[in-house]
Design a protein around this motif. Structure first.
Motif, PDB file in Angstrom:
ATOM      1  N   GLY A 122      -5.985 -14.103 -49.343  1.00 35.16           N
ATOM      2  CA  GLY A 122      -7.133 -14.273 -50.233  1.00 35.16           C
ATOM      3  C   GLY A 122      -6.814 -13.824 -51.646  1.00 35.16           C
ATOM      4  O   GLY A 122      -6.093 -12.840 -51.852  1.00 35.16           O
ATOM      5  N   GLY A 151      -6.344 -18.980 -50.111  1.00 37.33           N
ATOM      6  CA  GLY A 151      -7.715 -19.413 -50.386  1.00 37.33           C
ATOM      7  C   GLY A 151      -8.424 -18.357 -51.207  1.00 37.33           C
ATOM      8  O   GLY A 151      -7.837 -17.319 -51.527  1.00 37.33           O
ATOM      9  N   THR A 152      -9.663 -18.628 -51.548  1.00 36.32           N
ATOM     10  CA  THR A 152     -10.443 -17.591 -52.229  1.00 36.32           C
ATOM     11  C   THR A 152     -10.652 -16.433 -51.247  1.00 36.32           C
ATOM     12  O   THR A 152     -10.496 -16.595 -50.028  1.00 36.32           O
ATOM     13  CB  THR A 152     -11.817 -18.120 -52.662  1.00 36.32           C
ATOM     14  OG1 THR A 152     -12.530 -18.486 -51.470  1.00 36.32           O
ATOM     15  CG2 THR A 152     -11.689 -19.318 -53.594  1.00 36.32           C
ATOM     16  N   ASN A 156     -19.301 -13.054 -44.442  1.00 38.05           N
ATOM     17  CA  ASN A 156     -17.979 -13.461 -43.946  1.00 38.05           C
ATOM     18  C   ASN A 156     -17.217 -12.306 -43.297  1.00 38.05           C
ATOM     19  O   ASN A 156     -16.215 -12.531 -42.618  1.00 38.05           O
ATOM     20  CB  ASN A 156     -17.131 -14.033 -45.091  1.00 38.05           C
ATOM     21  CG  ASN A 156     -17.657 -15.360 -45.587  1.00 38.05           C
ATOM     22  OD1 ASN A 156     -18.219 -16.125 -44.812  1.00 38.05           O
ATOM     23  ND2 ASN A 156     -17.498 -15.623 -46.875  1.00 38.05           N
ATOM     24  N   ALA A 189     -13.786 -15.911 -44.316  1.00 38.87           N
ATOM     25  CA  ALA A 189     -14.686 -16.709 -43.463  1.00 38.87           C
ATOM     26  C   ALA A 189     -13.998 -17.174 -42.190  1.00 38.87           C
ATOM     27  O   ALA A 189     -14.600 -17.180 -41.113  1.00 38.87           O
ATOM     28  CB  ALA A 189     -15.216 -17.912 -44.248  1.00 38.87           C
ATOM     29  N   SER A 190     -12.725 -17.542 -42.304  1.00 37.51           N
ATOM     30  CA  SER A 190     -12.047 -18.139 -41.150  1.00 37.51           C
ATOM     31  C   SER A 190     -11.329 -17.101 -40.283  1.00 37.51           C
ATOM     32  O   SER A 190     -10.712 -17.456 -39.282  1.00 37.51           O
ATOM     33  CB  SER A 190     -11.024 -19.169 -41.647  1.00 37.51           C
ATOM     34  OG  SER A 190     -10.077 -18.527 -42.471  1.00 37.51           O
ATOM     35  N   THR A 250      -4.095 -16.404 -43.611  1.00 39.31           N
ATOM     36  CA  THR A 250      -4.503 -16.912 -44.926  1.00 39.31           C
ATOM     37  C   THR A 250      -4.605 -15.726 -45.878  1.00 39.31           C
ATOM     38  O   THR A 250      -5.224 -14.712 -45.564  1.00 39.31           O
ATOM     39  CB  THR A 250      -5.879 -17.607 -44.852  1.00 39.31           C
ATOM     40  OG1 THR A 250      -5.824 -18.624 -43.853  1.00 39.31           O
ATOM     41  CG2 THR A 250      -6.252 -18.225 -46.190  1.00 39.31           C
ATOM     42  N   ASP A 304     -13.112 -17.700 -48.703  1.00 41.31           N
ATOM     43  CA  ASP A 304     -12.583 -18.685 -47.747  1.00 41.31           C
ATOM     44  C   ASP A 304     -11.670 -18.015 -46.721  1.00 41.31           C
ATOM     45  O   ASP A 304     -11.719 -18.323 -45.525  1.00 41.31           O
ATOM     46  CB  ASP A 304     -11.809 -19.787 -48.474  1.00 41.31           C
ATOM     47  CG  ASP A 304     -12.739 -20.722 -49.229  1.00 41.31           C
ATOM     48  OD1 ASP A 304     -13.941 -20.712 -48.928  1.00 41.31           O
ATOM     49  OD2 ASP A 304     -12.249 -21.429 -50.125  1.00 41.31           O
TER      50      ASP A 304
END
Ligand SMILES: NC(=O)c1ccc[n+]([C@@H]2O[C@H](COP(=O)([O-])OP(=O)(O)OC[C@H]3O[C@@H](n4cnc5c(N)ncnc54)[C@H](OP(=O)(O)O)[C@@H]3O)[C@@H](O)[C@H]2O)c1
Length: 224
Positions: free
Chosen positions: A29, A63-64, A95, A70-71, A27, A67
């Protein structure tokens, strides 16, 4: 692995694409995904707008900063060095806590050309990040070569060298493994995070070699 790449510029895109190609779940950011996707002009370096790049990389999420972090199990910092601390603040300390942060950024000041370093000699961006986020396992890596060579060192006709440094031996071993998966065969461990001063201070010579050769497709090779 679940990996976050903070940064939508050339470096973030190239790292994300290579990690996805190697089977990781990636992902990217950004400050605001909608704003990033709404851009229609090439960026300052002539890279196509994010949405155009994204259409060819449907497997990579956006994502931000928070976000994405975090993952993730591992986070790459591929943002402008001048704003990296701000970006990591947006990602959120909670995070990032306990995670490996691969810091690719260079603290460059473009107000005069060639760019100068915003932090130098007795400190470095890598150390600033480690001090600001003590729970993060910072590994400085890959800031000394062009983005395409970071992930495909075999674009050069012979093996070259890259560096890692950081306070956490396990984190460095994990990052060294990722670099090996990119194709790097000579990863030199410089020691703790204070050694980020060395690779960051290679930038003044790197930009001058770029100017002299007229291409960014070169790298340092440490011959013993
Ligand atoms: N280009 C290379 O080959 C190369 C080689 C070695 C190291 N590096 C280093 O890699 C890093 C990334 O380089 P790059 O050219 O790919 O990207 P960049 O243009 O330096 O940075 C892009 C990222 O910075 C974020 N950003 C910019 N201003 C911000 C602000 N005020 N607040 C929060 N975020 C902000 C952008 O956020 P949005 O997504 O929200 O716009 C974007 O994600 C740099 O530190 C560079 O020195 C580059």
């Amino acid at each position: 692995m679940n990996i976050a790449v903070l940064g939508t510029g050339m470096v973030g895109r190239v790292i994300a694409a290579r990690l996805a190609e190697l089977g990781h779940h990636v992902t990217i950011g950004t400050r605001d995904p909608e704003t990033t996707r709404a851009r229609t002009e090439p960026d300052g370096m002539g890279n196509p707008p994010y949405s155009e790049w994204e259409s060819g990389h449907a497997d990579i999420g956006l994502g931000t900063f928070a976000d994405a972090a975090a993952s993730a199990e591992i986070v790459f910092n591929a943002t402008s060095g001048a704003v990296s601390l701000q970006v990591l603040g947006l990602a959120g300390e909670a995070n990032l806590d306990g995670k490996i942060l691969v810091d690719i950024a260079n603290p460059l000041d473009y107000s005069s050309m060639p760019p100068t370093l915003l932090v130098v000699n007795t400190d470095s961006l890598g150390e600033q990040i480690q001090r600001t986020f003590p729970g993060v396992r910072v590994v400085k890596a890959l800031n000394t070569l062009n983005a395409n060579l970071m992930v495909h060192p075999d674009l050069l006709p012979e093996a070259t060298s890259v560096f890692v440094c950081g306070d956490d031996a396990d984190a460095k071993a994990t990052v060294t493994g990722l670099l090996a998966s990119f194709g790097h065969t000579d990863v030199i461990d410089l020691g703790d995070i204070t050694n980020a001063r060395g690779p960051e201070m290679l930038l003044p010579i790197w930009v001058r070699i770029w100017g002299a050769l007229g291409t960014p497709m070169f790298n340092f090779k440490i011959v013993r």
